[in-house]
Write a protein that holds these residues in place. Structure first.
Motif, PDB file in Angstrom:
ATOM      1  N   GLY A   1       0.791  -1.225   0.000  1.00 46.16           N
ATOM      2  CA  GLY A   1       0.000   0.000   0.000  1.00 46.16           C
ATOM      3  C   GLY A   1       0.822   1.273   0.000  1.00 46.16           C
ATOM      4  N   GLY A   2       2.166   1.138  -0.071  1.00 51.61           N
ATOM      5  CA  GLY A   2       3.014   2.324   0.045  1.00 51.61           C
ATOM      6  C   GLY A   2       2.767   3.074   1.334  1.00 51.61           C
ATOM      7  N   ALA A   3       2.307   2.371   2.363  1.00 51.70           N
ATOM      8  CA  ALA A   3       1.798   3.017   3.574  1.00 51.70           C
ATOM      9  C   ALA A   3       2.893   3.589   4.455  1.00 51.70           C
ATOM     10  CB  ALA A   3       0.955   2.033   4.374  1.00 51.70           C
ATOM     11  N   ILE A   4       2.707   4.830   4.871  1.00 51.14           N
ATOM     12  CA  ILE A   4       3.579   5.451   5.862  1.00 51.14           C
ATOM     13  C   ILE A   4       3.243   4.848   7.224  1.00 51.14           C
ATOM     14  CG2 ILE A   4       4.170   7.600   7.047  1.00 51.14           C
ATOM     15  CD1 ILE A   4       3.533   9.054   4.409  1.00 51.14           C
ATOM     16  N   THR A   5       4.212   4.224   7.853  1.00 53.26           N
ATOM     17  CA  THR A   5       3.977   3.522   9.111  1.00 53.26           C
ATOM     18  C   THR A   5       4.451   4.300  10.334  1.00 53.26           C
ATOM     19  OG1 THR A   5       6.081   2.345   8.907  1.00 53.26           O
ATOM     20  CG2 THR A   5       4.114   1.288   7.966  1.00 53.26           C
ATOM     21  N   LYS A   6       5.358   5.248  10.122  1.00 54.05           N
ATOM     22  CA  LYS A   6       5.890   5.996  11.269  1.00 54.05           C
ATOM     23  C   LYS A   6       6.543   7.287  10.787  1.00 54.05           C
ATOM     24  CE  LYS A   6       7.702   3.475  14.467  1.00 54.05           C
ATOM     25  NZ  LYS A   6       8.619   2.585  15.225  1.00 54.05           N
ATOM     26  N   ILE A   7       6.356   8.365  11.535  1.00 50.50           N
ATOM     27  CA  ILE A   7       7.093   9.610  11.328  1.00 50.50           C
ATOM     28  C   ILE A   7       7.557  10.089  12.698  1.00 50.50           C
ATOM     29  CG2 ILE A   7       7.011  12.033  10.611  1.00 50.50           C
ATOM     30  CD1 ILE A   7       4.930  11.305   8.534  1.00 50.50           C
TER      31      ILE A   7
ATOM     32  N   TYR B   1      -7.343   2.291   6.176  1.00 46.99           N
ATOM     33  CA  TYR B   1      -6.394   2.941   5.261  1.00 46.99           C
ATOM     34  C   TYR B   1      -5.211   3.606   5.978  1.00 46.99           C
ATOM     35  CZ  TYR B   1     -10.507   2.485   2.233  1.00 46.99           C
ATOM     36  OH  TYR B   1     -11.589   2.002   1.548  1.00 46.99           O
ATOM     37  N   TYR B   2      -4.775   3.083   7.115  1.00 45.07           N
ATOM     38  CA  TYR B   2      -3.710   3.716   7.886  1.00 45.07           C
ATOM     39  C   TYR B   2      -2.481   3.998   7.023  1.00 45.07           C
ATOM     40  CZ  TYR B   2      -6.030   2.831  12.385  1.00 45.07           C
ATOM     41  OH  TYR B   2      -6.910   2.823  13.435  1.00 45.07           O
ATOM     42  N   GLY B   3      -2.199   5.272   6.767  1.00 48.13           N
ATOM     43  CA  GLY B   3      -0.979   5.712   6.098  1.00 48.13           C
ATOM     44  C   GLY B   3      -0.863   5.380   4.627  1.00 48.13           C
ATOM     45  N   ALA B   4      -1.894   4.763   4.029  1.00 46.98           N
ATOM     46  CA  ALA B   4      -1.751   4.180   2.698  1.00 46.98           C
ATOM     47  C   ALA B   4      -1.893   5.190   1.566  1.00 46.98           C
ATOM     48  CB  ALA B   4      -2.787   3.070   2.511  1.00 46.98           C
ATOM     49  N   LEU B   5      -1.327   4.824   0.407  1.00 52.99           N
ATOM     50  CA  LEU B   5      -1.579   5.550  -0.830  1.00 52.99           C
ATOM     51  C   LEU B   5      -2.965   5.172  -1.341  1.00 52.99           C
ATOM     52  CD1 LEU B   5       1.889   5.030  -2.560  1.00 52.99           C
ATOM     53  CD2 LEU B   5       1.046   7.128  -1.476  1.00 52.99           C
ATOM     54  N   ILE B   6      -3.687   6.165  -1.853  1.00 54.99           N
ATOM     55  CA  ILE B   6      -5.065   5.959  -2.284  1.00 54.99           C
ATOM     56  C   ILE B   6      -5.185   6.245  -3.779  1.00 54.99           C
ATOM     57  CG2 ILE B   6      -7.461   6.670  -1.976  1.00 54.99           C
ATOM     58  CD1 ILE B   6      -6.271   5.273   0.478  1.00 54.99           C
ATOM     59  N   GLY B   7      -5.842   5.330  -4.511  1.00 49.97           N
ATOM     60  CA  GLY B   7      -6.076   5.510  -5.938  1.00 49.97           C
ATOM     61  C   GLY B   7      -6.799   4.298  -6.509  1.00 49.97           C
ATOM     62  N   ARG B   8      -7.229   4.318  -7.776  1.00 46.38           N
ATOM     63  CA  ARG B   8      -6.995   5.420  -8.690  1.00 46.38           C
ATOM     64  C   ARG B   8      -7.633   6.729  -8.252  1.00 46.38           C
ATOM     65  NH1 ARG B   8      -7.610   2.998 -14.885  1.00 46.38           N
ATOM     66  NH2 ARG B   8      -6.414   1.091 -14.509  1.00 46.38           N
TER      67      ARG B   8
ATOM     68  N   ASN C   1      -4.072   0.983  -2.042  1.00 42.14           N
ATOM     69  CA  ASN C   1      -3.736   0.715  -0.638  1.00 42.14           C
ATOM     70  C   ASN C   1      -3.589  -0.765  -0.324  1.00 42.14           C
ATOM     71  OD1 ASN C   1      -6.716   0.756  -1.065  1.00 42.14           O
ATOM     72  ND2 ASN C   1      -6.737   0.040   1.059  1.00 42.14           N
ATOM     73  N   ARG C   2      -4.023  -1.658  -1.242  1.00 47.47           N
ATOM     74  CA  ARG C   2      -4.020  -3.088  -0.960  1.00 47.47           C
ATOM     75  C   ARG C   2      -3.061  -3.870  -1.859  1.00 47.47           C
ATOM     76  NH1 ARG C   2      -6.215  -3.842   3.829  1.00 47.47           N
ATOM     77  NH2 ARG C   2      -6.446  -6.039   3.286  1.00 47.47           N
ATOM     78  N   VAL C   3      -2.170  -3.188  -2.563  1.00 46.94           N
ATOM     79  CA  VAL C   3      -1.232  -3.872  -3.459  1.00 46.94           C
ATOM     80  C   VAL C   3       0.196  -3.634  -2.981  1.00 46.94           C
ATOM     81  CG1 VAL C   3      -2.807  -3.642  -5.409  1.00 46.94           C
ATOM     82  CG2 VAL C   3      -1.039  -1.892  -5.046  1.00 46.94           C
ATOM     83  N   ILE C   4       1.102  -4.482  -3.478  1.00 48.98           N
ATOM     84  CA  ILE C   4       2.520  -4.329  -3.136  1.00 48.98           C
ATOM     85  C   ILE C   4       3.209  -3.519  -4.228  1.00 48.98           C
ATOM     86  CG2 ILE C   4       4.690  -5.533  -2.699  1.00 48.98           C
ATOM     87  CD1 ILE C   4       3.050  -7.880  -1.627  1.00 48.98           C
ATOM     88  N   TRP C   5       3.788  -2.408  -3.837  1.00 49.72           N
ATOM     89  CA  TRP C   5       4.468  -1.508  -4.768  1.00 49.72           C
ATOM     90  C   TRP C   5       5.924  -1.937  -4.942  1.00 49.72           C
ATOM     91  CZ3 TRP C   5       2.497   3.441  -6.618  1.00 49.72           C
ATOM     92  CH2 TRP C   5       1.147   3.658  -6.288  1.00 49.72           C
TER      93      TRP C   5
ATOM     94  N   MET D   1      -5.226  10.973  -6.721  1.00 49.66           N
ATOM     95  CA  MET D   1      -4.536  10.245  -5.667  1.00 49.66           C
ATOM     96  C   MET D   1      -4.337  11.088  -4.407  1.00 49.66           C
ATOM     97  SD  MET D   1      -1.680   8.105  -7.813  1.00 49.66           S
ATOM     98  CE  MET D   1      -1.097   7.318  -6.299  1.00 49.66           C
ATOM     99  N   THR D   2      -4.137  10.386  -3.291  1.00 45.60           N
ATOM    100  CA  THR D   2      -3.823  11.065  -2.038  1.00 45.60           C
ATOM    101  C   THR D   2      -3.103  10.096  -1.114  1.00 45.60           C
ATOM    102  OG1 THR D   2      -4.722  12.532  -0.324  1.00 45.60           O
ATOM    103  CG2 THR D   2      -5.940  10.515  -0.755  1.00 45.60           C
ATOM    104  N   SER D   3      -2.700  10.615   0.049  1.00 45.54           N
ATOM    105  CA  SER D   3      -2.104   9.814   1.114  1.00 45.54           C
ATOM    106  C   SER D   3      -3.040   9.875   2.316  1.00 45.54           C
ATOM    107  CB  SER D   3      -0.729  10.372   1.495  1.00 45.54           C
ATOM    108  OG  SER D   3      -0.220   9.728   2.649  1.00 45.54           O
ATOM    109  N   HIS D   4      -3.217   8.736   2.981  1.00 44.62           N
ATOM    110  CA  HIS D   4      -4.229   8.640   4.040  1.00 44.62           C
ATOM    111  C   HIS D   4      -3.596   8.481   5.422  1.00 44.62           C
ATOM    112  CE1 HIS D   4      -8.075   7.577   5.917  1.00 44.62           C
ATOM    113  NE2 HIS D   4      -8.670   7.900   4.775  1.00 44.62           N
TER     114      HIS D   4
END
Length: 346
Positions: A35-41, A69-76, A112-116, A177-180
């Motif tokens: 999901g390209g998800a941001i897990t920590k900042i 959708y924790y931290g995930a990339l959203i699309g299309r 958000n549910r695929v491996i980038w 697209m956006t980031s969640h």
């Protein structure tokens, strides 16, 4: 400046990795390829203490199981598309319904549910970056055309996190697209986000129907709980606005006008600048009791999203700025999140 790669788990035999971008000031941003998800900042508070300011989980299994959708990339396409479809050149395009008959955040298996795939890692003197890519195939979740998508995360020595989106379709298709990420500037989820102060120049919001799909009308925010032009806390706004919390698209007066989120107790502030038309403020109204990073239990209003994007449901409202991208065109969008302390920039 550094980029650190680590294995994070497997999904059906396919490896999922995490990447940590670290700057010379000690700030860190970690994402994973699922999901390209941001897990920590990790960012400093007013005393220089580094703490995590986004909601996330400790394990890949938790990310796979959750629905928020924790931290995930959203699309299309981010947001809701009414009745899970739209018309294009006289033909009905039917998308996957996954939200009370509507299409939400790209469908059941969105970005958000695929491996980038990681295409490029760059370490420079003043910034580090990682470029992710994904091929969204024709018919995926009902969308027409193949789309090659690239997303680049860049962390600078100025404590800026830049997200750049680029997508090129081989046929006409909507892209938005956006980031969640759910932000909580108190650090390590010490309190909820009701005391966070938001300042944003947005004189209008999109009116919503009962199922949270835009009606097509824009309504003024002045004098309402949706008016953040002079700044107010989320809790204050909810008293005179949406009692259950925000889940609304704010139309920005100008692109790249600063949106400032701050938390007085920690002294942390985050400035958001985007070239997009709108930002969806979502205050985690339906977050559940998942066990989050560090063993903290989730709950409603523990984090908030600032989802920079085009207008939701634009495909069904011709007077909205279009999110259709034609064959041969390239979709581009960017958002910068700058982290600082209040006594530095107010």
């Amino acid at each position: 400046m550094d980029v650190i790669k680590k294995p994070f788990g497997e999904i059906d035999g396919e490896a999922v990795d995490s990447y940590t971008l670290r700057n010379d000031a000690g700030m860190e941003m970690t994402f994973m390829t699922f999901g390209g998800a941001i897990t920590k900042i990790l960012t400093p508070d007013k005393n220089g203490v580094l703490e995590n300011v986004v909601l996330g989980f400790d394990t890949l299994e938790q990310y796979v199981q959750h629905v928020h959708y924790y931290g995930a990339l959203i699309g299309r396409v981010a947001g809701r598309i009414g009745q899970a479809g739209y018309s294009s050149e006289g033909k009905k395009v039917e998308l996957t319904p996954n939200d009370s008959g509507n299409h939400l955040h790209g469908g059941k298996i969105g970005f958000n549910r695929v491996i980038w795939a990681v295409e490029e890692v760059s370490v420079e003197k003043e910034e580090v970056s990682v470029r992710l890519s994904y091929l969204s195939r024709d018919g995926e979740e009902g969308y027409p055309g193949n789309v090659k998508v690239d997303v680049t995360y860049t962390l600078t020595n100025g404590n800026e996190l830049l997200i750049q989106y680029e997508a090129e379709p081989d046929g006409d298709t909507p892209i938005n697209m956006t980031s969640h990420s759910y932000f909580n500037l108190s650090g390590a989820y010490k309190e909820d986000i009701l005391s966070h102060r938001l300042e944003m120049e947005a004189d209008r919001i999109l009116e919503l129907s009962g199922d949270k799909v835009p009606t097509g009308k824009l309504i003024p925010t002045e004098g309402t709980g949706f008016d953040f032009s002079e700044g107010q806390t989320i809790g204050e706004g909810m008293k005179s606005g949406p009692k259950e919390g925000y889940d609304h698209a704010f139309v920005l007066n100008k692109k790249n006008d600063p949106i400032v989120l701050s938390h007085e107790e920690s002294g942390r502030a985050m400035t958001v600048e985007t070239d997009q038309e709108a930002v969806v403020l979502y205050t985690g109204n339906h977050l559940t009791g998942d066990l989050l990073t560090g063993g903290v239990k989730g709950r409603e209003h523990l984090g908030l999203c600032l989802e920079t994007q085009g207008y939701p449901d634009a495909v069904n409202h011709p007077h909205f700025p279009s999110v259709m991208v034609k064959k041969g065109e390239v979709y581009k969008a960017s958002t910068t999140y700058s982290f600082h302390v209040l006594n530095e920039q107010g």
